[in-house]
Design a protein around this motif. Structure first.
Motif, PDB file in Angstrom:
ATOM      1  N   PRO A  18      -1.292 -17.797  -6.164  1.00  0.00           N
ATOM      2  CA  PRO A  18      -1.750 -17.299  -4.867  1.00  0.00           C
ATOM      3  C   PRO A  18      -3.207 -16.850  -4.998  1.00  0.00           C
ATOM      4  CG  PRO A  18      -0.322 -15.682  -5.923  1.00  0.00           C
ATOM      5  CD  PRO A  18      -0.325 -16.903  -6.803  1.00  0.00           C
ATOM      6  N   ALA A  19      -3.942 -16.897  -3.909  1.00  0.00           N
ATOM      7  CA  ALA A  19      -5.369 -16.560  -3.931  1.00  0.00           C
ATOM      8  C   ALA A  19      -5.631 -15.163  -4.492  1.00  0.00           C
ATOM      9  CB  ALA A  19      -5.964 -16.688  -2.534  1.00  0.00           C
ATOM     10  N   GLU A  20      -4.740 -14.217  -4.208  1.00  0.00           N
ATOM     11  CA  GLU A  20      -4.978 -12.849  -4.678  1.00  0.00           C
ATOM     12  C   GLU A  20      -4.874 -12.715  -6.198  1.00  0.00           C
ATOM     13  OE1 GLU A  20      -0.776 -13.120  -2.994  1.00  0.00           O
ATOM     14  OE2 GLU A  20      -2.765 -13.626  -2.262  1.00  0.00           O
ATOM     15  N   MET A  21      -4.303 -13.695  -6.879  1.00  0.00           N
ATOM     16  CA  MET A  21      -4.190 -13.677  -8.337  1.00  0.00           C
ATOM     17  C   MET A  21      -5.468 -14.197  -9.014  1.00  0.00           C
ATOM     18  SD  MET A  21      -2.292 -13.106 -11.023  1.00  0.00           S
ATOM     19  CE  MET A  21      -0.559 -13.143 -10.641  1.00  0.00           C
ATOM     20  N   LEU A  22      -6.263 -14.983  -8.319  1.00  0.00           N
ATOM     21  CA  LEU A  22      -7.405 -15.661  -8.932  1.00  0.00           C
ATOM     22  C   LEU A  22      -8.417 -14.731  -9.595  1.00  0.00           C
ATOM     23  CD1 LEU A  22      -7.948 -18.576  -6.406  1.00  0.00           C
ATOM     24  CD2 LEU A  22      -6.414 -18.425  -8.369  1.00  0.00           C
ATOM     25  N   PRO A  23      -8.711 -13.542  -9.045  1.00  0.00           N
ATOM     26  CA  PRO A  23      -9.669 -12.660  -9.731  1.00  0.00           C
ATOM     27  C   PRO A  23      -9.216 -12.226 -11.123  1.00  0.00           C
ATOM     28  CG  PRO A  23      -9.420 -11.990  -7.447  1.00  0.00           C
ATOM     29  CD  PRO A  23      -8.355 -13.029  -7.724  1.00  0.00           C
ATOM     30  N   TRP A  53     -17.661 -22.374 -10.908  1.00  0.00           N
ATOM     31  CA  TRP A  53     -17.824 -23.253  -9.746  1.00  0.00           C
ATOM     32  C   TRP A  53     -16.497 -23.429  -9.008  1.00  0.00           C
ATOM     33  CZ3 TRP A  53     -15.043 -27.659  -9.115  1.00  0.00           C
ATOM     34  CH2 TRP A  53     -14.425 -28.196 -10.254  1.00  0.00           C
ATOM     35  N   ALA A  54     -15.383 -23.528  -9.756  1.00  0.00           N
ATOM     36  CA  ALA A  54     -14.073 -23.696  -9.136  1.00  0.00           C
ATOM     37  C   ALA A  54     -13.688 -22.431  -8.368  1.00  0.00           C
ATOM     38  CB  ALA A  54     -13.021 -24.035 -10.190  1.00  0.00           C
ATOM     39  N   ARG A  55     -13.966 -21.272  -8.945  1.00  0.00           N
ATOM     40  CA  ARG A  55     -13.686 -20.009  -8.264  1.00  0.00           C
ATOM     41  C   ARG A  55     -14.468 -19.935  -6.951  1.00  0.00           C
ATOM     42  NH1 ARG A  55     -11.622 -15.415 -10.216  1.00  0.00           N
ATOM     43  NH2 ARG A  55     -12.141 -15.916 -12.374  1.00  0.00           N
ATOM     44  N   ALA A  56     -15.746 -20.314  -6.992  1.00  0.00           N
ATOM     45  CA  ALA A  56     -16.582 -20.270  -5.788  1.00  0.00           C
ATOM     46  C   ALA A  56     -16.067 -21.221  -4.711  1.00  0.00           C
ATOM     47  CB  ALA A  56     -18.029 -20.593  -6.142  1.00  0.00           C
TER      48      ALA A  56
END
Length: 141
Positions: free
Chosen positions: A113-118, A125-128
């Protein structure tokens, strides 16, 4: 005629829950983003191969994944082991089990889920690209 299109490709793949399919890259010297979570993708084989054909081939080769409805999303500039390059990023949806894909490169695939990415070690670049995607998303894709 020589193509002026980026030589790299990647895919932002989401599922119906809004999770992102990420690829844990091998932690070996000489590759882009070693040991980081990133997007599936890879390079075009030649100037004659279009970015759309390249991402379709890469997804099939790396994960046995066929996504006929991929759409162009953005182009990003990245710094790799051989210098600066550009990547055409596509978006698509898939609701399958990441653990059942036939991964041929890297360590594993996983839905996040997006909230896990940090909390993940990710290719910058993939995070951005995912952050940009999250800001403008209306459902899958």
């Amino acid at each position: 005629m020589i193509s002026q299109e980026p030589m790299g490709t990647a895919a932002v793949i989401t599922n119906g829950r809004g999770d992102y399919l990420l690829h844990l890259r091998d932690n070996i010297p000489g590759i882009c983003d070693p040991g980081a979570w990133s997007l599936l993708g890879g390079g075009r084989d030649s100037d004659q191969e279009s970015p759309a054909d390249a991402i379709a081939r890469e997804l099939k080769e790396e994960a046995g994944l066929v996504l006929p409805d991929l759409l162009p999303y953005t182009v990003v500039t990245v710094q790799g082991p051989e210098g600066e390059g550009r990547i055409t990023v596509f978006v698509g949806c898939w609701d399958g089990d990441a653990g059942e894909l036939a991964l041929t490169e890297g360590v594993m695939l996983h839905w996040f889920p997006a909230e896990m990415l940090p909390r993940l070690v990710m290719a910058a670049w993939a995070r951005a690209v995912i952050e940009q995607h999250e800001q403008g998303r209306n459902g899958c894709g």
